[in-house]
Design a protein around this motif. Structure first.
Motif, PDB file in Angstrom:
ATOM      1  N   ARG A 182      11.287   8.392   7.390  1.00 24.99           N
ATOM      2  CA  ARG A 182      10.618   8.772   8.635  1.00 24.99           C
ATOM      3  C   ARG A 182       9.590   7.698   8.978  1.00 24.99           C
ATOM      4  O   ARG A 182       8.786   7.308   8.104  1.00 24.99           O
ATOM      5  CB  ARG A 182       9.923  10.127   8.431  1.00 24.99           C
ATOM      6  CG  ARG A 182       9.167  10.633   9.638  1.00 24.99           C
ATOM      7  CD  ARG A 182       8.744  12.088   9.438  1.00 24.99           C
ATOM      8  NE  ARG A 182       7.649  12.237   8.502  1.00 24.99           N
ATOM      9  CZ  ARG A 182       6.439  12.722   8.832  1.00 24.99           C
ATOM     10  NH1 ARG A 182       6.175  13.092  10.071  1.00 24.99           N
ATOM     11  NH2 ARG A 182       5.512  12.833   7.922  1.00 24.99           N
ATOM     12  N   HIS A 220       4.783   7.135   1.099  1.00 26.15           N
ATOM     13  CA  HIS A 220       4.414   6.346   2.282  1.00 26.15           C
ATOM     14  C   HIS A 220       4.219   4.898   1.863  1.00 26.15           C
ATOM     15  O   HIS A 220       3.585   4.626   0.845  1.00 26.15           O
ATOM     16  CB  HIS A 220       3.110   6.875   2.896  1.00 26.15           C
ATOM     17  CG  HIS A 220       3.247   8.238   3.491  1.00 26.15           C
ATOM     18  ND1 HIS A 220       3.262   8.468   4.842  1.00 26.15           N
ATOM     19  CD2 HIS A 220       3.397   9.448   2.908  1.00 26.15           C
ATOM     20  CE1 HIS A 220       3.411   9.756   5.073  1.00 26.15           C
ATOM     21  NE2 HIS A 220       3.489  10.387   3.916  1.00 26.15           N
ATOM     22  N   GLU A 230       2.865  11.881  -2.021  1.00 31.11           N
ATOM     23  CA  GLU A 230       2.402  13.268  -1.861  1.00 31.11           C
ATOM     24  C   GLU A 230       2.857  14.068  -3.080  1.00 31.11           C
ATOM     25  O   GLU A 230       3.960  13.873  -3.571  1.00 31.11           O
ATOM     26  CB  GLU A 230       3.001  13.870  -0.588  1.00 31.11           C
ATOM     27  CG  GLU A 230       2.617  13.101   0.679  1.00 31.11           C
ATOM     28  CD  GLU A 230       3.329  13.611   1.927  1.00 31.11           C
ATOM     29  OE1 GLU A 230       3.940  14.693   1.881  1.00 31.11           O
ATOM     30  OE2 GLU A 230       3.278  12.911   2.948  1.00 31.11           O
ATOM     31  N   ALA A 270       1.305   5.662  -0.769  1.00 28.00           N
ATOM     32  CA  ALA A 270       0.735   6.998  -1.011  1.00 28.00           C
ATOM     33  C   ALA A 270       1.883   7.922  -1.405  1.00 28.00           C
ATOM     34  O   ALA A 270       2.917   7.923  -0.740  1.00 28.00           O
ATOM     35  CB  ALA A 270       0.043   7.534   0.228  1.00 28.00           C
ATOM     36  N   SER A 321       3.512   0.685   3.168  1.00 28.07           N
ATOM     37  CA  SER A 321       3.268  -0.382   4.156  1.00 28.07           C
ATOM     38  C   SER A 321       2.925  -1.656   3.394  1.00 28.07           C
ATOM     39  O   SER A 321       2.427  -1.601   2.273  1.00 28.07           O
ATOM     40  CB  SER A 321       2.132   0.002   5.110  1.00 28.07           C
ATOM     41  OG  SER A 321       0.930   0.213   4.405  1.00 28.07           O
ATOM     42  N   ILE A 326      -3.444  12.153  -1.674  1.00 26.06           N
ATOM     43  CA  ILE A 326      -4.393  11.164  -2.176  1.00 26.06           C
ATOM     44  C   ILE A 326      -4.323   9.968  -1.242  1.00 26.06           C
ATOM     45  O   ILE A 326      -3.223   9.576  -0.817  1.00 26.06           O
ATOM     46  CB  ILE A 326      -4.006  10.719  -3.616  1.00 26.06           C
ATOM     47  CG1 ILE A 326      -3.863  11.948  -4.527  1.00 26.06           C
ATOM     48  CG2 ILE A 326      -5.029   9.737  -4.180  1.00 26.06           C
ATOM     49  CD1 ILE A 326      -3.321  11.637  -5.918  1.00 26.06           C
ATOM     50  N   ARG A 327      -5.454   9.373  -0.907  1.00 22.37           N
ATOM     51  CA  ARG A 327      -5.472   8.261   0.031  1.00 22.37           C
ATOM     52  C   ARG A 327      -4.645   7.083  -0.502  1.00 22.37           C
ATOM     53  O   ARG A 327      -4.659   6.809  -1.707  1.00 22.37           O
ATOM     54  CB  ARG A 327      -6.913   7.813   0.278  1.00 22.37           C
ATOM     55  CG  ARG A 327      -7.042   6.793   1.396  1.00 22.37           C
ATOM     56  CD  ARG A 327      -8.511   6.461   1.643  1.00 22.37           C
ATOM     57  NE  ARG A 327      -8.637   5.168   2.281  1.00 22.37           N
ATOM     58  CZ  ARG A 327      -8.394   4.931   3.560  1.00 22.37           C
ATOM     59  NH1 ARG A 327      -8.001   5.907   4.355  1.00 22.37           N
ATOM     60  NH2 ARG A 327      -8.533   3.724   4.059  1.00 22.37           N
ATOM     61  N   TYR A 328      -3.972   6.411   0.416  1.00 18.84           N
ATOM     62  CA  TYR A 328      -3.109   5.307  -0.001  1.00 18.84           C
ATOM     63  C   TYR A 328      -3.932   4.230  -0.704  1.00 18.84           C
ATOM     64  O   TYR A 328      -5.108   4.054  -0.460  1.00 18.84           O
ATOM     65  CB  TYR A 328      -2.340   4.735   1.191  1.00 18.84           C
ATOM     66  CG  TYR A 328      -3.164   4.081   2.266  1.00 18.84           C
ATOM     67  CD1 TYR A 328      -3.685   4.817   3.326  1.00 18.84           C
ATOM     68  CD2 TYR A 328      -3.414   2.714   2.240  1.00 18.84           C
ATOM     69  CE1 TYR A 328      -4.424   4.219   4.324  1.00 18.84           C
ATOM     70  CE2 TYR A 328      -4.152   2.095   3.241  1.00 18.84           C
ATOM     71  CZ  TYR A 328      -4.662   2.860   4.276  1.00 18.84           C
ATOM     72  OH  TYR A 328      -5.403   2.263   5.265  1.00 18.84           O
ATOM     73  N   GLU A 385      -7.672  13.150  -0.539  1.00 16.50           N
ATOM     74  CA  GLU A 385      -7.813  13.452   0.891  1.00 16.50           C
ATOM     75  C   GLU A 385      -7.926  14.964   1.087  1.00 16.50           C
ATOM     76  O   GLU A 385      -8.885  15.450   1.653  1.00 16.50           O
ATOM     77  CB  GLU A 385      -6.606  12.900   1.667  1.00 16.50           C
ATOM     78  CG  GLU A 385      -6.608  11.380   1.770  1.00 16.50           C
ATOM     79  CD  GLU A 385      -5.482  10.831   2.631  1.00 16.50           C
ATOM     80  OE1 GLU A 385      -4.466  11.527   2.853  1.00 16.50           O
ATOM     81  OE2 GLU A 385      -5.614   9.678   3.085  1.00 16.50           O
ATOM     82  N   ARG A 429       3.949   2.958   9.215  1.00 15.28           N
ATOM     83  CA  ARG A 429       4.446   2.935   7.836  1.00 15.28           C
ATOM     84  C   ARG A 429       5.747   3.709   7.770  1.00 15.28           C
ATOM     85  O   ARG A 429       6.088   4.449   8.684  1.00 15.28           O
ATOM     86  CB  ARG A 429       3.419   3.555   6.881  1.00 15.28           C
ATOM     87  CG  ARG A 429       3.103   5.002   7.215  1.00 15.28           C
ATOM     88  CD  ARG A 429       1.906   5.507   6.404  1.00 15.28           C
ATOM     89  NE  ARG A 429       1.603   6.907   6.652  1.00 15.28           N
ATOM     90  CZ  ARG A 429       0.849   7.334   7.646  1.00 15.28           C
ATOM     91  NH1 ARG A 429       0.320   6.493   8.519  1.00 15.28           N
ATOM     92  NH2 ARG A 429       0.623   8.634   7.787  1.00 15.28           N
ATOM     93  N   MET A 461       0.867  -1.182   0.000  1.00 13.65           N
ATOM     94  CA  MET A 461       0.000   0.000   0.000  1.00 13.65           C
ATOM     95  C   MET A 461       0.898   1.224   0.000  1.00 13.65           C
ATOM     96  O   MET A 461       1.821   1.314   0.821  1.00 13.65           O
ATOM     97  CB  MET A 461      -0.892   0.020   1.251  1.00 13.65           C
ATOM     98  CG  MET A 461      -1.953  -1.031   1.217  1.00 13.65           C
ATOM     99  SD  MET A 461      -3.113  -0.676  -0.118  1.00 13.65           S
ATOM    100  CE  MET A 461      -4.252  -2.003   0.121  1.00 13.65           C
TER     101      MET A 461
HETATM  102  P1  ADP Z   1       1.438  13.515   7.286  1.00  6.38           P
HETATM  103  O1  ADP Z   1       0.557  14.681   6.961  1.00  6.38           O
HETATM  104  O2  ADP Z   1       1.958  13.495   8.671  1.00  6.38           O
HETATM  105  O3  ADP Z   1       2.533  13.287   6.266  1.00  6.38           O
HETATM  106  P2  ADP Z   1      -0.941  11.873   6.791  1.00  6.38           P
HETATM  107  O4  ADP Z   1      -1.682  11.276   7.913  1.00  6.38           O
HETATM  108  O5  ADP Z   1      -1.578  13.026   6.071  1.00  6.38           O
HETATM  109  O6  ADP Z   1       0.559  12.181   7.250  1.00  6.38           O
HETATM  110  O7  ADP Z   1      -0.674  10.713   5.745  1.00  6.38           O
HETATM  111  C1  ADP Z   1       0.146  10.927   4.625  1.00  6.38           C
HETATM  112  C2  ADP Z   1      -0.209   9.907   3.585  1.00  6.38           C
HETATM  113  O8  ADP Z   1       0.005   8.589   4.120  1.00  6.38           O
HETATM  114  C3  ADP Z   1      -1.669   9.950   3.129  1.00  6.38           C
HETATM  115  O9  ADP Z   1      -1.711  10.008   1.722  1.00  6.38           O
HETATM  116  C4  ADP Z   1      -2.251   8.633   3.632  1.00  6.38           C
HETATM  117  O10 ADP Z   1      -3.253   8.111   2.776  1.00  6.38           O
HETATM  118  C5  ADP Z   1      -1.021   7.749   3.667  1.00  6.38           C
HETATM  119  N1  ADP Z   1      -1.147   6.588   4.559  1.00  6.38           N
HETATM  120  C6  ADP Z   1      -1.860   6.488   5.699  1.00  6.38           C
HETATM  121  N2  ADP Z   1      -1.772   5.236   6.194  1.00  6.38           N
HETATM  122  C7  ADP Z   1      -0.972   4.530   5.337  1.00  6.38           C
HETATM  123  C8  ADP Z   1      -0.496   3.188   5.297  1.00  6.38           C
HETATM  124  N3  ADP Z   1      -0.806   2.294   6.231  1.00  6.38           N
HETATM  125  N4  ADP Z   1       0.304   2.825   4.266  1.00  6.38           N
HETATM  126  C9  ADP Z   1       0.642   3.698   3.310  1.00  6.38           C
HETATM  127  N5  ADP Z   1       0.216   4.966   3.305  1.00  6.38           N
HETATM  128  C10 ADP Z   1      -0.577   5.389   4.284  1.00  6.38           C
END
Ligand code: ADP
Length: 454
Positions: free
Chosen positions: A338, A264, A143, A141, A266, A216-218, A201, A348, A139
């Motif tokens: 990170r 991101h 940015e 995501a 996982s 965008i959601r993962y 998101e 993740r 999975m």
């Molecule tokens: P931040 O703003 O601290 O970077 P967010 O909570 O906004 O963190 O999440 C950043 C990205 O990580 C989002 O696009 C979200 O969909 C994605 N994300 C959340 N959970 C997971 C996961 N388990 N695996 C991969 N990506 C994830």
């Protein structure tokens, strides 16, 4: 999501006249959508099976030049055709373009119909399949950070890229007031992409004048890369429709912070997060530790796939939130990697090395390959770093130039094994060419520095 269409949905929308055009696209080495605009009737009657394109399209640079040195295509072999095979599971509306839908294609060999190994989509699919062989799904995501400018691309280009005035005059990190002033561009970006079937998101102001971020959601790795490419393309088109330019150049001004594309990651097994163990330190399973160990150890090998141009390396500057070291830390934005969501099911790793110019298929393919290697070799994860990592002399550096990253790519036996000799030779040539093009040019900086005083 509402904007995702089945082939039957598309056919009925073509029959009732609401869709008249189908963008039939593939993703090139630079991560751009390339292809043709089909009359929708022709697409649903015949072209949905396959169409064709010149095979130089996976061997050009940003200028569409045709460099020598590629084994897969050349003047000598006459630049033949590839098959563009529409992946009908990717049909979607493109609501920012009237009467239009889009489909993404895989690139196949014209004669054998086998996937072309250096097609970015094929490269990601290969690593996803290897991971599946170990029993896991990835999975991801990505940015998207970029800058919005007052003027349009055409005005800026005609002005010789001199008048680069960002859309805002203040650092707009998390600002609601300033981003309200940009809603004529950002609201259609969110809403059109959502209506195209992308799980948007949010958008937010970023830490510079005129800098924006889209989240965008993962999703599954391939969907994530598809989403990224479509979103990047749509952002440029929607900015253009509104008389502005959106730039994903990672560092357009050396006095300002650059734009990144954090990734991101996982792994999941049968729908459950495989990185999470509620009883373990920071909630990290051994699997996660092995994956991260591979990711970090091999980062220099695959840096090219996160930073593919000369300009990409201008971003890696101390004190700008862009990393310079290949170490990990817990919720600390100065390291290359990170840990996020520690101790929760959302645990993740975020790779912070990639610039806004990365090709998401190549970046994810390379990182999955590194993580898989870490899992296969049960690599040991070093303890996290703490504090300001920029000044940590013991921490390993990210390659600091395209030239250095080209050499680590060329010499990477791990990537050669994971992705194929031909594929690494292909992308090494791509990297070399970019450097050769730059080395030929006399820059403004050299003239200003030496014209009078040298
Ligand atoms: P931040 O703003 O601290 O970077 P967010 O909570 O906004 O963190 O999440 C950043 C990205 O990580 C989002 O696009 C979200 O969909 C994605 N994300 C959340 N959970 C997971 C996961 N388990 N695996 C991969 N990506 C994830």
């Amino acid at each position: 999501m509402p904007g995702n269409l089945t082939f039957d949905d598309l056919k009925s929308r073509v029959a009732d006249g609401t869709i008249d055009t189908v963008l039939t696209c593939f993703v090139d080495m630079q991560g751009r959508l390339m292809g043709k605009r089909f009359h929708a009737v022709n697409f649903v009657e015949t072209s949905f099976e396959e169409t064709h394109c010149c095979n130089y399209l996976l061997a050009t640079d940003l200028e569409m030049a045709t460099p020598d040195g590629y084994a897969s295509t050349s003047w000598e072999t006459g630049y033949g055709d590839y098959i563009m095979a529409p992946d009908l599971s990717t049909i979607r509306l493109t609501p920012w373009l009237e009467g239009t839908a889009m489909v993404l294609c895989d690139i196949l060999d014209h004669h054998t119909h086998a996937p072309v190994p250096h097609d970015p989509r094929a490269m990601l699919k290969k690593q996803v399949a290897r991971l599946k062989g170990l029993g896991f799904d990835a999975m991801m995501a990505t940015e998207l950070e970029f800058f919005l400018f007052e003027k349009s691309f055409d005005e800026i280009r005609k002005g010789g890229y001199r008048d680069l005035t960002p859309i805002s005059g203040v650092n707009e990190d998390y600002h609601i007031l300033q981003t309200t002033k940009e809603e004529h561009v950002m609201r259609p970006i969110r809403n059109h992409l959502f209506a195209a079937g992308l799980p948007i998101e949010n958008t937010k102001g970023e830490a510079e004048t005129g800098q924006e971020e889209l989240n965008i959601r993962y999703a599954d790795a391939l969907d994530c890369a598809d989403h990224h490419s479509i979103a990047k393309h749509a952002i440029k088109e929607i900015a253009w429709q509104n008389g502005h330019a959106a730039s994903f150049l990672p560092k357009w001004d050396h006095t300002k912070v650059g734009s990144s594309s954090h990734v991101h990651q996982s792994l999941w097994k049968d729908g459950d997060p495989a990185f999470f163990d509620k009883d373990a330190d920071l909630g990290m399973t051994d699997l996660m530790k092995h994956y991260m160990a591979g990711l970090i150890h091999y980062a220099p090998d695959y840096t090219f796939f996160l930073a593919p141009y000369i300009n990409s390396y201008k971003r890696f500057a101390k004190g700008t939130f862009a990393p310079t070291k290949t170490v990990w830390s817990v919720d600390n934005r100065t390291a290359g990697f990170r840990l996020c969501g520690e101790g929760t099911k959302g645990v993740r790793v975020e790779c912070r090395i990639g610039g806004s110019d990365l090709n998401p298929y190549l970046a994810q393919a390379a990182m999955l390959a590194a993580g898989i290697k870490g899992i296969e070799d049960k690599m040991e994860l070093a303890p996290p770093t703490k504090g300001d990592v920029y000044d940590d002399a013991k921490a390993a550096d990210i390659p600091q130039t395209l030239r250095a990253a080209t050499e680590t790519l060329r010499n990477s036996s791990f990537l050669r094994e994971a992705m194929g000799e031909d594929v690494i030779d292909h992308y090494t040539r791509c990297a070399e060419w970019e450097q050769e093009e730059f080395d030929r040019v006399v820059t403004d900086w050299e003239i200003a520095r030496g014209f009078e005083r040298a």
